[in-house]
Scaffold this active site. Structure first.
Site, mmCIF file in Angstrom:
data_model
loop_
_atom_site.group_PDB
_atom_site.id
_atom_site.type_symbol
_atom_site.label_atom_id
_atom_site.label_comp_id
_atom_site.label_asym_id
_atom_site.label_seq_id
_atom_site.Cartn_x
_atom_site.Cartn_y
_atom_site.Cartn_z
ATOM 1 N N ARG A 92 0.842 -1.210 0.000
ATOM 2 C CA ARG A 92 0.000 0.000 0.000
ATOM 3 C C ARG A 92 0.871 1.252 0.000
ATOM 4 N NH1 ARG A 92 -2.160 -3.749 3.600
ATOM 5 N NH2 ARG A 92 -4.300 -4.380 3.213
ATOM 6 N N ASP A 152 -8.969 -4.441 8.927
ATOM 7 C CA ASP A 152 -8.039 -5.470 9.448
ATOM 8 C C ASP A 152 -8.599 -6.060 10.750
ATOM 9 O OD1 ASP A 152 -5.383 -4.471 7.745
ATOM 10 O OD2 ASP A 152 -6.695 -2.874 8.414
ATOM 11 N N ARG A 155 -11.131 -8.530 9.789
ATOM 12 C CA ARG A 155 -10.499 -9.787 9.326
ATOM 13 C C ARG A 155 -9.988 -10.600 10.520
ATOM 14 N NH1 ARG A 155 -7.526 -6.596 4.424
ATOM 15 N NH2 ARG A 155 -9.082 -7.056 2.852
ATOM 16 N N HIS A 179 -2.576 0.693 8.463
ATOM 17 C CA HIS A 179 -3.348 -0.254 7.646
ATOM 18 C C HIS A 179 -2.356 -0.746 6.595
ATOM 19 C CE1 HIS A 179 -6.259 -2.103 5.040
ATOM 20 N NE2 HIS A 179 -6.056 -1.233 4.074
HETATM 21 P P1 NAD Z 1 -10.703 1.679 -8.824
HETATM 22 O O1 NAD Z 1 -9.597 1.828 -9.808
HETATM 23 O O2 NAD Z 1 -11.765 0.665 -9.085
HETATM 24 O O3 NAD Z 1 -11.424 3.085 -8.605
HETATM 25 C C1 NAD Z 1 -10.731 4.279 -8.416
HETATM 26 C C2 NAD Z 1 -11.575 5.374 -9.038
HETATM 27 O O4 NAD Z 1 -10.960 6.630 -8.727
HETATM 28 C C3 NAD Z 1 -11.689 5.284 -10.577
HETATM 29 O O5 NAD Z 1 -13.050 5.218 -10.944
HETATM 30 C C4 NAD Z 1 -11.019 6.577 -11.049
HETATM 31 O O6 NAD Z 1 -11.634 7.117 -12.220
HETATM 32 C C5 NAD Z 1 -11.213 7.476 -9.831
HETATM 33 N N1 NAD Z 1 -10.317 8.631 -9.800
HETATM 34 C C6 NAD Z 1 -8.979 8.679 -10.026
HETATM 35 N N2 NAD Z 1 -8.527 9.933 -9.870
HETATM 36 C C7 NAD Z 1 -9.590 10.704 -9.533
HETATM 37 C C8 NAD Z 1 -9.762 12.077 -9.224
HETATM 38 N N3 NAD Z 1 -8.745 12.929 -9.242
HETATM 39 N N4 NAD Z 1 -11.002 12.515 -8.918
HETATM 40 C C9 NAD Z 1 -12.055 11.665 -8.899
HETATM 41 N N5 NAD Z 1 -11.956 10.346 -9.180
HETATM 42 C C10 NAD Z 1 -10.738 9.876 -9.491
HETATM 43 O O7 NAD Z 1 -9.994 1.392 -7.391
HETATM 44 P P2 NAD Z 1 -10.691 0.764 -6.095
HETATM 45 O O8 NAD Z 1 -10.491 -0.715 -6.112
HETATM 46 O O9 NAD Z 1 -12.048 1.331 -5.950
HETATM 47 O O10 NAD Z 1 -9.716 1.330 -4.957
HETATM 48 C C11 NAD Z 1 -9.716 2.706 -4.666
HETATM 49 C C12 NAD Z 1 -8.693 3.015 -3.576
HETATM 50 O O11 NAD Z 1 -9.130 2.410 -2.351
HETATM 51 C C13 NAD Z 1 -7.294 2.443 -3.857
HETATM 52 O O12 NAD Z 1 -6.310 3.367 -3.442
HETATM 53 C C14 NAD Z 1 -7.249 1.194 -2.987
HETATM 54 O O13 NAD Z 1 -5.937 0.824 -2.649
HETATM 55 C C15 NAD Z 1 -8.032 1.695 -1.792
HETATM 56 N N6 NAD Z 1 -8.542 0.665 -0.892
HETATM 57 C C16 NAD Z 1 -8.471 0.958 0.421
HETATM 58 C C17 NAD Z 1 -8.922 0.032 1.344
HETATM 59 C C18 NAD Z 1 -8.811 0.364 2.803
HETATM 60 O O14 NAD Z 1 -9.047 -0.492 3.666
HETATM 61 N N7 NAD Z 1 -8.452 1.600 3.148
HETATM 62 C C19 NAD Z 1 -9.452 -1.211 0.921
HETATM 63 C C20 NAD Z 1 -9.533 -1.452 -0.458
HETATM 64 C C21 NAD Z 1 -9.066 -0.514 -1.363
#
Ligand code: NAD
Length: 321
Positions: A92, A152, A155, A179
């Protein structure tokens, strides 16, 4: 005032896998009366809004629509999931360079629309980006949190429930810190019916806790890597974790959740965001709980803070400001 008469508007920035799974889970709850989706990819938002809205006859009333940053003004909750996600095998923390710039530009736009909303950062690396959002927005720390280790901890509870053959809702256990890879499984706080897991496990004679507890902590830590290897994304458990945070905020529940907050001396850690147990209500974090950690857990939490500080020091935030 009755809850049904209070506006409960949620703005979701990032309509990818995580953002839309959260919307899908949230629309079942009746918690929000308005859900607004924002994404750079406006065609995708159109499609997601249509698809979600076609299910409205089957769920409690809620308006789901595409929006823009002006919608933040009267929002109660802003959920940020925009940005790049992990590639298979990628940590991450490695996402930082791609996502810091995106989060800074989003925060600058939100800042133009003064709002009293609570902002929940989800984009990874979530702890570092929560810190960057606080610096950009200059809101009180209570109103900008990261979803942190709530996922987490969930999980951890699930894996302990499988191990102990007990309903996961009756297993209380916490992961604190980053995380990510330096997260800390806090065994001293894990319990079932008030019985410490350290006493519970030897008594049930199903396992050798000295070996299996380490394996469980490793499985929790490595979960996301495995899921991403298998299916490319994680979305369902994070979607439900975000619904749980939304409940605590929109219902002013005073619930205890492990979320990422800017620490100011709590746990002997200063000026870094990481997860500790927090009481959450309508205004965000109401109280940071100072739990009694063992010496080794405290040391591990401080190591986690150092890991995050190292990552933060590698970003030149000034280049984006
Ligand atoms: P994804 O690629 O499916 O979706 C990301 C979206 O962000 C896309 O639709 C993209 O068009 C949009 N985007 C990019 N730049 C942008 C901007 N400047 N303004 C508006 N929209 C914008 O990815 P995802 O699987 O949905 O994951 C999103 C994020 O969440 C990732 O960074 C991932 O690592 C994180 N995540 C965090 C956790 C957590 O526990 N914190 C868990 C899962 C995923």
């Amino acid at each position: 005032m009755e809850m049904s008469k209070i506006s409960r508007k949620v703005v979701v920035i990032g309509a990818g896998a995580v953002g839309t799974t959260y919307c899908y889970a949230l629309m079942h709850t009746g918690l929000a009366n308005e859900i607004v989706l924002i994404d750079l990819d406006t065609e995708r938002v159109k499609g997601e809004v249509m698809d979600l809205s076609h299910g409205l006859p089957f769920v409690p009333p809620v308006n789901i629509r595409a929006g823009n940053y002006a919608d933040c003004k009267d929002a109660n909750l802003i959920i940020v999931t925009a940005g790049a996600k992990q590639e298979p095998g990628e940590s991450r923390l490695n996402l930082i360079n791609r996502n810091a710039e995106i989060i800074i530009s989003i925060c600058k736009t939100i800042k133009k629309h003064s709002t009293e909303a609570v902002l929940v950062m989800v984009t990874n690396p979530v702890d570092v980006l929560t810190y960057i959002a606080i610096k950009q927005l200059q809101w009180p720390r209570e109103r900008i949190i990261g979803s942190g280790t709530l996922l987490d901890s969930s999980r951890f509870r699930y894996m302990l429930s499988q191990h102990c053959r007990i309903d996961p809702r009756n297993v209380h256990a916490y992961i604190l810190g980053e995380h990510g890879d330096s997260e800390v499984a806090v065994w001293s706080m894990a319990h079932i019916a008030g019985v410490s897991i350290k006493d519970y496990c030897p008594a049930c004679l199903n396992c050798d806790p000295t070996k299996e507890h380490d394996l469980i902590a490793a499985k929790v830590r490595e979960s996301a890597y495995h899921i991403i290897d298998y299916k490319g994304i994680t979305c369902y458990a994070i979607g439900l974790s975000l619904v749980r945070i939304s409940e605590a905020i929109l219902r002013d529940e005073q619930s205890l959740l492990t979320v990422s907050i800017l620490l100011r001396g709590e746990y002997n850690i200063n000026d870094i965001c990481l997860s500790v147990p927090c009481v959450m209500g309508r205004t965000g974090v109401v109280k940071v709980i100072q739990a009694n950690l063992s010496d080794s857990e405290q040391t591990a939490l401080e190591t986690s803070a150092r890991t995050l500080r190292n990552t933060l020091s590698q970003i030149d935030v000034s280049q984006y400001t």
